[in-house]
Write a protein that holds these residues in place. Structure first.
Motif, mmCIF file in Angstrom:
data_model
loop_
_atom_site.group_PDB
_atom_site.id
_atom_site.type_symbol
_atom_site.label_atom_id
_atom_site.label_comp_id
_atom_site.label_asym_id
_atom_site.label_seq_id
_atom_site.Cartn_x
_atom_site.Cartn_y
_atom_site.Cartn_z
ATOM 1 N N GLY A 15 -53.080 80.121 19.317
ATOM 2 C CA GLY A 15 -51.833 81.226 19.440
ATOM 3 C C GLY A 15 -50.687 80.598 18.912
ATOM 4 N N LEU A 110 -55.495 85.661 29.555
ATOM 5 C CA LEU A 110 -55.346 85.077 28.262
ATOM 6 C C LEU A 110 -55.772 86.010 26.913
ATOM 7 N N ARG A 113 -52.789 87.910 26.125
ATOM 8 C CA ARG A 113 -52.070 87.099 25.306
ATOM 9 C C ARG A 113 -52.348 86.576 23.933
ATOM 10 N N PHE A 114 -53.604 86.366 23.748
ATOM 11 C CA PHE A 114 -54.256 85.881 22.615
ATOM 12 C C PHE A 114 -55.706 86.784 22.291
#
Length: 166
Positions: A15, A110, A113-114
Motif C-alpha cells: 500500500g 487492513l 485500507r488495502f
C-alpha cells in the motif's frame, strides 16, 4: 517471521509503495478456490492445517450475497480434523477465514485500507461466484473462535460465524 506478521508487513508495504497494481487482486483468477497444501504447517491459536485425507468429517458451508454463512455456528471436538466444503451461491467473490475475533477484526480493518492485498494461507478459502472450494483444518486448540468473509464490507455487514472447539 510469523505468517500474520508477513501478511501485515506485505500489506502495508504494498500500500505504501504503490505496488498494488503489480499484485494480484482478491477478485482475480489467482484465487482458484483450490485447497491449500502448506509445505510446513504453522501452528495458529485456532489450530493447524490438516491433511485432506485425514479429515474426520466434512462440513458444507454456503456463502451468499446476503452476507451470511450457512451454517453460522459450528461445534468441533478438540483434535478433530474438518474438511470444509465451501459453496458460493452468490454473484460476488466470498471467502472463509478462520481466526480469533481479534485477528479477524484486525485483518478486516487492513482489507478496508488495502483491498488489493494478496494473501493465501491454509486457514483461508477464496471462492469465486458460483464456485466451490475446500479447506482442511485440524482443531488442536480448544476455545471460542470465529470464521468470516473479510472481503471489504462483507465482515462489516455481518458475514461471520462462531466456531466452538471443546
Amino acid at each position: 517471521m510469523t505468517s500474520r506478521r508477513r501478511f501485515i508487513a506485505a500489506g502495508i508495504a504494498s500500500g505504501l509503495l504503490g505496488f498494488t497494481s503489480m499484485a494480484r487482486a482478491h477478485g482475480d483468477a489467482a484465487h482458484t478456490g483450490k485447497a491449500k497444501t502448506p509445505d510446513a504447517a504453522e501452528q495458529q491459536a485456532w489450530g493447524i492445517a490438516g491433511a485432506p485425507g485425514k479429515a474426520h468429517r466434512t462440513i458444507r458451508i454456503e456463502m451468499s450475497d446476503d452476507m451470511r454463512f450457512t451454517p453460522d455456528r459450528i461445534a468441533v471436538r478438540l483434535g478433530e480434523t474438518i474438511r470444509f466444503e465451501h459453496h458460493n451461491t452468490g454473484a460476488v467473490l466470498h471467502e472463509m477465514v478462520i481466526g480469533t475475533p481479534e485477528t479477524l477484526a484486525e485483518h478486516a480493518a487492513l482489507m478496508m485500507r488495502f483491498p488489493d492485498m494478496v494473501h493465501d494461507e491454509p486457514w483461508m478459502a477464496h471462492v469465486p461466484a458460483g464456485e466451490k472450494a475446500e479447506m482442511t483444518w485440524t482443531f488442536n486448540r480448544a476455545g471460542d473462535f470465529e470464521f468470516a468473509c473479510l472481503m471489504p464490507g462483507h465482515y462489516q455487514a455481518g458475514m461471520k460465524g462462531a466456531l466452538i472447539v471443546r
